[in-house]
Design a protein around this motif. Structure first.
Motif, PDB file in Angstrom:
ATOM      1  N   ALA A  67     -23.397  73.916 -89.127  1.00 28.53           N
ATOM      2  CA  ALA A  67     -23.246  73.486 -90.567  1.00 28.53           C
ATOM      3  C   ALA A  67     -23.209  71.725 -90.745  1.00 28.53           C
ATOM      4  N   GLU A  68     -24.202  71.345 -91.007  1.00 26.31           N
ATOM      5  CA  GLU A  68     -24.286  70.014 -90.620  1.00 26.31           C
ATOM      6  C   GLU A  68     -23.429  68.984 -91.799  1.00 26.31           C
ATOM      7  N   ALA A  69     -23.624  69.438 -92.881  1.00 29.97           N
ATOM      8  CA  ALA A  69     -23.010  68.540 -94.081  1.00 29.97           C
ATOM      9  C   ALA A  69     -21.631  68.550 -93.834  1.00 29.97           C
ATOM     10  N   ALA A  70     -20.962  69.502 -93.906  1.00 34.49           N
ATOM     11  CA  ALA A  70     -19.462  69.680 -93.955  1.00 34.49           C
ATOM     12  C   ALA A  70     -18.941  69.026 -92.600  1.00 34.49           C
ATOM     13  N   ALA A  71     -19.309  69.456 -91.556  1.00 36.23           N
ATOM     14  CA  ALA A  71     -19.072  68.999 -90.232  1.00 36.23           C
ATOM     15  C   ALA A  71     -19.185  67.626 -90.082  1.00 36.23           C
ATOM     16  N   PHE A  72     -20.453  67.104 -90.429  1.00 39.04           N
ATOM     17  CA  PHE A  72     -20.687  65.382 -90.332  1.00 39.04           C
ATOM     18  C   PHE A  72     -19.585  64.891 -91.492  1.00 39.04           C
ATOM     19  N   LEU A  76     -17.094  61.908 -89.787  1.00 49.02           N
ATOM     20  CA  LEU A  76     -16.931  60.588 -90.347  1.00 49.02           C
ATOM     21  C   LEU A  76     -15.726  60.369 -90.776  1.00 49.02           C
ATOM     22  N   LYS A  77     -14.749  61.373 -91.278  1.00 43.61           N
ATOM     23  CA  LYS A  77     -13.639  61.110 -91.753  1.00 43.61           C
ATOM     24  C   LYS A  77     -12.454  60.744 -90.555  1.00 43.61           C
ATOM     25  N   ALA A  83     -11.238  54.712 -85.805  1.00 44.55           N
ATOM     26  CA  ALA A  83     -11.455  53.257 -85.607  1.00 44.55           C
ATOM     27  C   ALA A  83     -10.325  52.171 -86.165  1.00 44.55           C
ATOM     28  N   GLY A  84      -9.520  52.989 -86.975  1.00 46.95           N
ATOM     29  CA  GLY A  84      -8.352  52.293 -87.564  1.00 46.95           C
ATOM     30  C   GLY A  84      -8.730  51.833 -89.116  1.00 46.95           C
ATOM     31  N   VAL A  85      -9.883  52.236 -89.390  1.00 49.80           N
ATOM     32  CA  VAL A  85     -10.306  51.985 -90.951  1.00 49.80           C
ATOM     33  C   VAL A  85      -9.580  52.805 -92.236  1.00 49.80           C
TER      34      VAL A  85
END
Length: 86
Positions: A67-72, A76-77, A83-85
């Protein structure tokens, strides 16, 4: 004359004590700074570890389901926190 001699003796007696007090205050401030730095490092390391585990979990979930959209979006979150963002 006697007063000047007494004041000079008092000064000669107190300046080493004041120097020792100043050194102790400097050492205490340095100790507090080192402890604060160590605490911040440990806290950041914990957050990094948690975010890394979440990123791996999301990648494994994507590999299993496809499931690309939800997993991607979830990846990203988790990477932004990694990364500390966020």
């Amino acid at each position: 004359m006697r007063f000047e001699s007494s004041a000079r003796q008092l000064l000669l007696l107190t300046w080493p004590l004041l120097a020792v007090i100043g050194c102790l205050m400097l050492i205490a401030a340095l100790g507090v700074s080192v402890m604060s730095t160590a605490r911040a490092y440990a806290s950041g390391e914990g957050l990094w570890s948690k975010a890394q585990k979440q990123a791996v979990l999301h990648l494994v979930r994507y590999a299993e389901t496809g499931a690309e959209a939800a997993a991607f979006v979830a990846l990203l979150k988790s990477e932004s926190r990694f990364a500390g963002v966020g």
